[in-house]
Design an enzyme around this catalytic site. Structure first.
Site, mmCIF file in Angstrom:
data_model
loop_
_atom_site.group_PDB
_atom_site.id
_atom_site.type_symbol
_atom_site.label_atom_id
_atom_site.label_comp_id
_atom_site.label_asym_id
_atom_site.label_seq_id
_atom_site.Cartn_x
_atom_site.Cartn_y
_atom_site.Cartn_z
ATOM 1 N N ILE A 129 71.830 86.083 96.614
ATOM 2 C CA ILE A 129 71.796 87.221 97.527
ATOM 3 C C ILE A 129 71.308 88.467 96.801
ATOM 4 C CG2 ILE A 129 73.251 88.772 98.890
ATOM 5 C CD1 ILE A 129 74.975 86.297 99.561
ATOM 6 N N TYR A 131 88.684 82.430 93.072
ATOM 7 C CA TYR A 131 87.429 83.099 93.418
ATOM 8 C C TYR A 131 87.629 83.994 94.642
ATOM 9 C CZ TYR A 131 82.849 83.978 95.384
ATOM 10 O OH TYR A 131 81.745 84.607 95.924
ATOM 11 N N LYS A 135 87.239 88.179 94.911
ATOM 12 C CA LYS A 135 86.409 88.911 95.857
ATOM 13 C C LYS A 135 87.259 89.842 96.728
ATOM 14 C CE LYS A 135 82.614 88.519 96.035
ATOM 15 N NZ LYS A 135 81.565 89.205 95.230
#
Length: 316
Positions: free
Chosen positions: A32, A181, A185
């Protein structure tokens, strides 16, 4: 009035000009982040790719120059897992001001064992959250030197179902990679919201916006060889998924809008229009658990302790 109808029209294919502005994209060499850098380069801005791998960064800048004539894009070495290197990385930008930073870089591990950064922090939490937290401290003077700079933090839809364990931020007690993870975030997203609150208290001209890409798959992402190559087989097999999710080029749209659109304001959350998973970017309500000021303040203080920073150092 809904947030969708109250925002002005936005065309992801026709971005406003941004000549003279300078943007930093962490992890802009792949995924991204690459598409954020490519799309921002098309506005006439100077785009700096921050990457821990100089060779991959140079490949990415060459790819952008090949697709965007006259692109003002370059790279600096940036290793978010090495906190002691961040001051020098910011100095290497060699700019007088910074109009936006997109906190995009991230590490995602799929399997045990638990790994650590050189500073002794769990790798995903240490890189994704603490690295960007520390980087922002060094960038604040450059951001404050711009007329109306933005810190854009790329979260994850995976964080929506997670909750922080404020007594085990480093996953010492129960390490599960996918959960760790998601929590890293989520920590990033808490930071983005809390940062804006503190900047408003300080009457800073800098704004902090949180975004997420929805569901973004490599198999739905257009090829950018050699940065990314999508085979015909992958394209065909992923076709049914396109009803629900999108490619990484589209996953970049929320961050790009947060950088460029004057209708975007600090403290907001932006994501894809369709179920938060695909489509053009829109403002969405800040998730209930993300709007917890007590958790955000505790995370801020804990993060300062972990990197040895003064909790009031980011004051705009």
């Amino acid at each position: 009035m809904s947030s969708t109808s109250s925002t002005p029209s936005w065309n992801v294919q026709r971005l406003p000009a941004a000549d003279g502005r300078v943007f930093l994209v962490t992890g802009g060499n792949a995924g991204i982040g690459y598409f954020i850098a490519e799309q921002l380069s098309a506005t006439g801005a100077t785009v700096v790719i921050g990457s821990r791998n100089p060779a991959k960064a140079e490949v990415a800048t060459a790819s952008i120059r090949a697709r965007v004539p006259g692109a003002r894009v370059r790279a600096v070495r940036l290793d978010l897992a090495d906190l002691s290197s961040l001051e020098a990385a910011v100095e290497s930008l060699e700019v007088e001001h910074l109009d936006a930073v997109v906190h995009n870089a991230g590490v995602a591990l799929d399997d045990p064992p638990r790994k650590e950064t050189g500073d002794g922090h769990e790798l995903m939490f240490g890189t994704n959250h603490l690295g960007h937290f520390a980087l922002t401290q060094w960038l604040i003077p450059l951001l404050s030197a711009a007329p109306a700079a933005r810190v854009v933090t790329m979260g994850s839809f995976a964080a929506k179902s997670e909750r922080l364990d404020l007594d085990d931020l480093q996953s010492w007690k129960d390490y599960r990679p996918k959960r760790t993870y998601g929590r890293s975030k989520l920590a990033q997203m808490y930071f983005g919201i809390e940062l804006d609150r503190r900047l408003r208290v300080a009457r800073s001209t800098v704004a902090s916006v949180v975004v997420h890409p929805g569901g973004a798959l490599d198999s739905l992402t257009p090829s950018r060889p050699p940065v990314h190559v999508r085979t015909n087989g992958a394209r065909l097999s992923a076709a049914p998924a396109a009803l629900l999710v999108q490619g990484k080029h589209a996953g970049a749209w929320s961050a790009v809008r947060a950088v460029l659109d004057p209708a975007v304001h600090g403290g907001e959350l932006w994501g894809p229009r369709v179920f938060g998973l695909r489509g053009e970017p829109r403002r969405e309500p800040v998730w209930n658990h993300l709007a917890d000021p007590w958790a955000a303040a505790r995370l801020w203080d804990a993060s300062c302790d972990l990197i040895g920073a003064d909790p009031s150092i980011i004051s705009g």
